[in-house]
Design a protein around this motif. Structure first.
Motif, PDB file in Angstrom:
ATOM      1  N   TYR A 131      12.509  -4.178  -7.435  1.00  0.00           N
ATOM      2  CA  TYR A 131      11.108  -4.321  -6.667  1.00  0.00           C
ATOM      3  C   TYR A 131      10.672  -3.388  -5.980  1.00  0.00           C
ATOM      4  N   ASN A 132      11.180  -2.236  -5.464  1.00  0.00           N
ATOM      5  CA  ASN A 132      10.769  -1.377  -4.727  1.00  0.00           C
ATOM      6  C   ASN A 132       9.984  -0.342  -5.627  1.00  0.00           C
ATOM      7  N   ALA A 133      10.708  -0.287  -7.040  1.00  0.00           N
ATOM      8  CA  ALA A 133      10.050   0.558  -8.052  1.00  0.00           C
ATOM      9  C   ALA A 133       8.673  -0.079  -8.355  1.00  0.00           C
ATOM     10  N   ILE A 134       8.704  -1.210  -8.588  1.00  0.00           N
ATOM     11  CA  ILE A 134       7.475  -1.870  -8.957  1.00  0.00           C
ATOM     12  C   ILE A 134       6.455  -1.705  -7.890  1.00  0.00           C
ATOM     13  N   ASP A 135       6.652  -2.211  -6.473  1.00  0.00           N
ATOM     14  CA  ASP A 135       6.083  -2.188  -5.367  1.00  0.00           C
ATOM     15  C   ASP A 135       5.302  -0.995  -5.259  1.00  0.00           C
ATOM     16  N   SER A 136       6.076   0.376  -5.517  1.00  0.00           N
ATOM     17  CA  SER A 136       5.422   1.810  -5.180  1.00  0.00           C
ATOM     18  C   SER A 136       4.534   1.958  -6.300  1.00  0.00           C
ATOM     19  N   ARG A 137       4.880   1.519  -7.705  1.00  0.00           N
ATOM     20  CA  ARG A 137       3.844   1.888  -8.666  1.00  0.00           C
ATOM     21  C   ARG A 137       2.698   0.991  -8.753  1.00  0.00           C
ATOM     22  N   GLN A 138       2.834  -0.040  -8.211  1.00  0.00           N
ATOM     23  CA  GLN A 138       1.487  -0.913  -7.954  1.00  0.00           C
ATOM     24  C   GLN A 138       0.892  -0.688  -6.759  1.00  0.00           C
ATOM     25  N   SER A 139       1.279  -0.007  -5.882  1.00  0.00           N
ATOM     26  CA  SER A 139       0.653   0.341  -4.679  1.00  0.00           C
ATOM     27  C   SER A 139       0.153  -0.737  -3.943  1.00  0.00           C
ATOM     28  N   PHE A 140       1.075  -1.606  -3.484  1.00  0.00           N
ATOM     29  CA  PHE A 140       0.617  -2.857  -2.858  1.00  0.00           C
ATOM     30  C   PHE A 140       0.513  -2.336  -1.467  1.00  0.00           C
ATOM     31  N   ASN A 141      -0.336  -3.291  -0.835  1.00  0.00           N
ATOM     32  CA  ASN A 141      -0.660  -3.089   0.816  1.00  0.00           C
ATOM     33  C   ASN A 141       0.419  -4.022   1.343  1.00  0.00           C
ATOM     34  N   VAL A 142       1.252  -3.393   2.323  1.00  0.00           N
ATOM     35  CA  VAL A 142       2.369  -4.143   3.028  1.00  0.00           C
ATOM     36  C   VAL A 142       1.783  -4.358   4.554  1.00  0.00           C
ATOM     37  N   PRO A 143       2.217  -5.551   5.055  1.00  0.00           N
ATOM     38  CA  PRO A 143       1.887  -5.628   6.382  1.00  0.00           C
ATOM     39  C   PRO A 143       2.171  -4.482   7.312  1.00  0.00           C
TER      40      PRO A 143
END
Length: 229
Positions: A131-143
């Motif tokens: 999930y961290n890898a996908i999250d960093s690749r997609q550049s999600f905005n986090v709270p």
């Protein structure tokens, strides 16, 4: 942790947040288990209905236990969603171990508690890394905590506080998008403008056809008089 951070965490994790969120995850997991169990039951079991129900209950138990354990650890350790991805690995691993031990003991007996803890800890560890890898690749905005601008006023990023499922659907890999009311209204207005433009073009073509028909009638000679009159 400072009082401001504690207040922010209480807003992120209000009373009932863990319980309600876990029920939602459990319902989604149970529905997935029911679907998968139904397909597997048709292939493997003479009673596919009972097989699907049992599978759905097991998946729901796993989903509820994992989400509740993970969110409880986040809250107990004062880990905000804006924390670095590396800080989420240990809570996910521990939540996986708690889930595996609980589910293994309830569903398959005490002999499966230790193997369940080991296997689901690995699942939680690997799943969080993925999930961290996908999250960093997609550049999600986090709270993130509210920031203060140059005028001293607190600013809040609405998109940063979106639920995880909404951020996943709005990613570039998802075929669907979640629209706000303003975005939906803008989309309808754009479509309405396109429809109006197409109607205007059709009206122009109709007028051209009417003009040609009228010119054709005006250019035709008068019909010959009836010789019998």
């Amino acid at each position: 942790m400072a009082d401001a951070d504690q207040t922010y965490l209480r807003k992120l994790y209000p009373q009932g947040h863990v319980f309600v969120g876990s029920l939602k995850v459990g319902a989604l997991s149970g529905a997935s288990g029911l679907l998968v169990g139904g397909v597997a039951g048709i292939i493997r079991s003479p009673t596919p209905g009972l097989f699907a129900i049992a599978s759905g209950l097991q998946w729901a138990l796993l989903g509820v236990t994992y989400n509740a354990s993970r969110e409880a650890i986040f809250r107990a350790w004062d880990i905000a969603p804006s924390a670095p991805p590396q800080e989420r690995i240990l809570p996910s691993t521990l939540a996986g171990g708690i889930t595996g031990g609980t589910a293994g003991g309830i569903i398959r007996g005490r002999a499966n508690i230790i193997p369940g803890i080991i296997m689901f800890s690995l699942f939680g560890f690997a799943g969080q890394h993925i999930y961290n890898a996908i999250d960093s690749r997609q550049s999600f905005n986090v709270p993130s905590p509210p920031t203060v601008n140059s005028e001293g006023a607190a600013t809040d990023n609405t998109t940063a506080n979106e639920p995880r499922w909404k951020r996943v659907l709005n990613s570039k890999y998802s075929p669907m998008k979640v629209l706000s009311d303003e975005q939906y209204e803008k989309l309808l207005k754009e479509k309405l403008v396109k429809v109006d433009a197409e109607i205007a073009l059709v009206n122009e073509e109709i007028e051209k056809v009417k003009g040609k028909v009228k010119e054709g009638r005006d250019s035709d000679p008068d019909p010959d008089p009836d010789p019998d009159l």
